[in-house]
Scaffold this motif. Sequence first.
Motif, short mmCIF file in Angstrom:
data_model
loop_
_atom_site.label_atom_id
_atom_site.label_comp_id
_atom_site.label_asym_id
_atom_site.label_seq_id
_atom_site.Cartn_x
_atom_site.Cartn_y
_atom_site.Cartn_z
N GLN A 89 -14.68 -7.70 2.57
CA GLN A 89 -13.35 -8.23 2.21
C GLN A 89 -12.64 -7.73 1.01
O GLN A 89 -11.35 -7.61 1.21
CB GLN A 89 -13.70 -9.88 1.57
CG GLN A 89 -13.99 -10.63 2.77
CD GLN A 89 -14.36 -12.19 2.48
OE1 GLN A 89 -14.92 -12.43 1.28
NE2 GLN A 89 -14.30 -12.97 3.46
N ILE A 90 -13.27 -7.19 0.10
CA ILE A 90 -12.59 -6.63 -1.11
C ILE A 90 -12.04 -5.32 -0.59
O ILE A 90 -10.94 -4.86 -0.80
CB ILE A 90 -13.66 -6.42 -2.26
CG1 ILE A 90 -14.04 -7.76 -2.86
CG2 ILE A 90 -13.01 -5.44 -3.25
CD1 ILE A 90 -15.03 -7.63 -3.99
N LEU A 91 -12.90 -4.65 0.28
CA LEU A 91 -12.19 -3.21 0.96
C LEU A 91 -10.94 -3.70 1.62
O LEU A 91 -10.17 -2.69 1.76
CB LEU A 91 -13.23 -2.67 1.73
CG LEU A 91 -14.58 -1.87 0.81
CD1 LEU A 91 -15.51 -1.56 1.95
CD2 LEU A 91 -14.03 -0.84 -0.06
N VAL A 92 -10.71 -4.78 2.17
CA VAL A 92 -9.67 -4.86 3.09
C VAL A 92 -8.60 -5.52 2.35
O VAL A 92 -7.40 -5.17 2.38
CB VAL A 92 -10.01 -5.74 4.31
CG1 VAL A 92 -8.86 -6.34 5.08
CG2 VAL A 92 -10.98 -4.90 5.30
N CYS A 93 -9.14 -6.62 1.49
CA CYS A 93 -8.05 -7.57 0.80
C CYS A 93 -7.30 -6.73 -0.38
O CYS A 93 -6.13 -7.06 -0.65
CB CYS A 93 -8.80 -8.72 0.18
SG CYS A 93 -9.25 -9.80 1.63
N ALA A 94 -8.04 -5.97 -1.11
CA ALA A 94 -7.54 -5.29 -2.21
C ALA A 94 -6.04 -4.30 -1.77
O ALA A 94 -5.28 -4.44 -2.25
CB ALA A 94 -8.37 -4.46 -3.11
N PRO A 95 -6.38 -3.57 -0.80
CA PRO A 95 -5.25 -2.58 -0.36
C PRO A 95 -4.03 -3.40 0.16
O PRO A 95 -3.04 -3.10 -0.13
CB PRO A 95 -6.00 -1.44 0.47
CG PRO A 95 -7.11 -1.61 0.29
CD PRO A 95 -7.50 -3.05 -0.28
N ALA A 96 -4.44 -4.48 0.67
CA ALA A 96 -3.51 -5.41 1.51
C ALA A 96 -2.66 -6.00 0.52
O ALA A 96 -1.62 -6.09 0.56
CB ALA A 96 -4.08 -6.35 2.67
N ALA A 97 -3.36 -6.65 -0.53
CA ALA A 97 -2.72 -7.14 -1.63
C ALA A 97 -1.75 -6.23 -2.52
O ALA A 97 -0.69 -6.92 -2.70
CB ALA A 97 -3.80 -7.79 -2.28
#
Length: 279
Positions: A89-97
């Motif tokens: 989740q962090i790997l996906v959510c941080a760049p998206a955010a």
Amino acid sequence: MSAGHRLAPPAAIARHTLLLLTGALVMVPFVWMVSLSLKPPGEIFRTSFSLLPEEWHAIENYTKALTEVPLPRYMLNGVIISAAILVLQILVCAPAAYALAKLDFRGRDALFGLVLIGLLIPHQVLALPLFILGYNLDILNTYAALIFPFVVSPFGIFLFRQFFKSIPDDVVHAARLDGLSELAIVWKIMVPMAMPAVIAFSIFSVVSHWNDLFWPLIAVRSESLMPPPLGIMAFKNEEAGNDYGPLMAASTLVVLPLIVVFLAAQKWFVEGLGKGSVK
């Protein structure tokens, strides 16, 4: 706080009384669960109320909880599943955010609107299509089936975006002048500065998936893959029957790690939610 903004004593008393009553109501089920885990079967269904047992049965109940069913295996599964989901989740959510907060591109507001819509959709609504997808991918009854539906978290994207927006744009411009790529800015600048938000989200994520019963009940059948809530159900149905003492002892052991983690990280949890809601 200035004198003009201080609460009058009656208002302060009323506020603290309400908070104490609310906290007590929240804690009642947990206190009662621990109390039942200490009692022998004969005292659990007595009509008279007693918080502490007349005859202590703690050793017997907790021993049964740990030995009659593979509770340590269930808890290990919970650690594996929750940790894998959180990392992905962090790997996906941080760049998206970061893209939604700091990059200017066509359709950014529309994409953020979709994230907000995702926050409103209960996960149970998606259970059937996710089950069919898992069947077609042949991953049911595996760790992958318990992990892949939760890799993208709308709440995580929203929380990180709000926190990233509170970081000055000058920090991003300076990093670009130093030659950092956008991904390097995310992992070397933004995420370390947003660590309170990361910790707050981590607590939400771990608690949610550690306690999840609905999706594991659909996705797995093998006892070796069961997370703690599903394992407790198997404990009750197959082994304990009406012996609720060991069942409550198992429930206490499952809840205890979450309480310890939250108490250790509550400062960063409050800070992460506070800063993320200011922007």
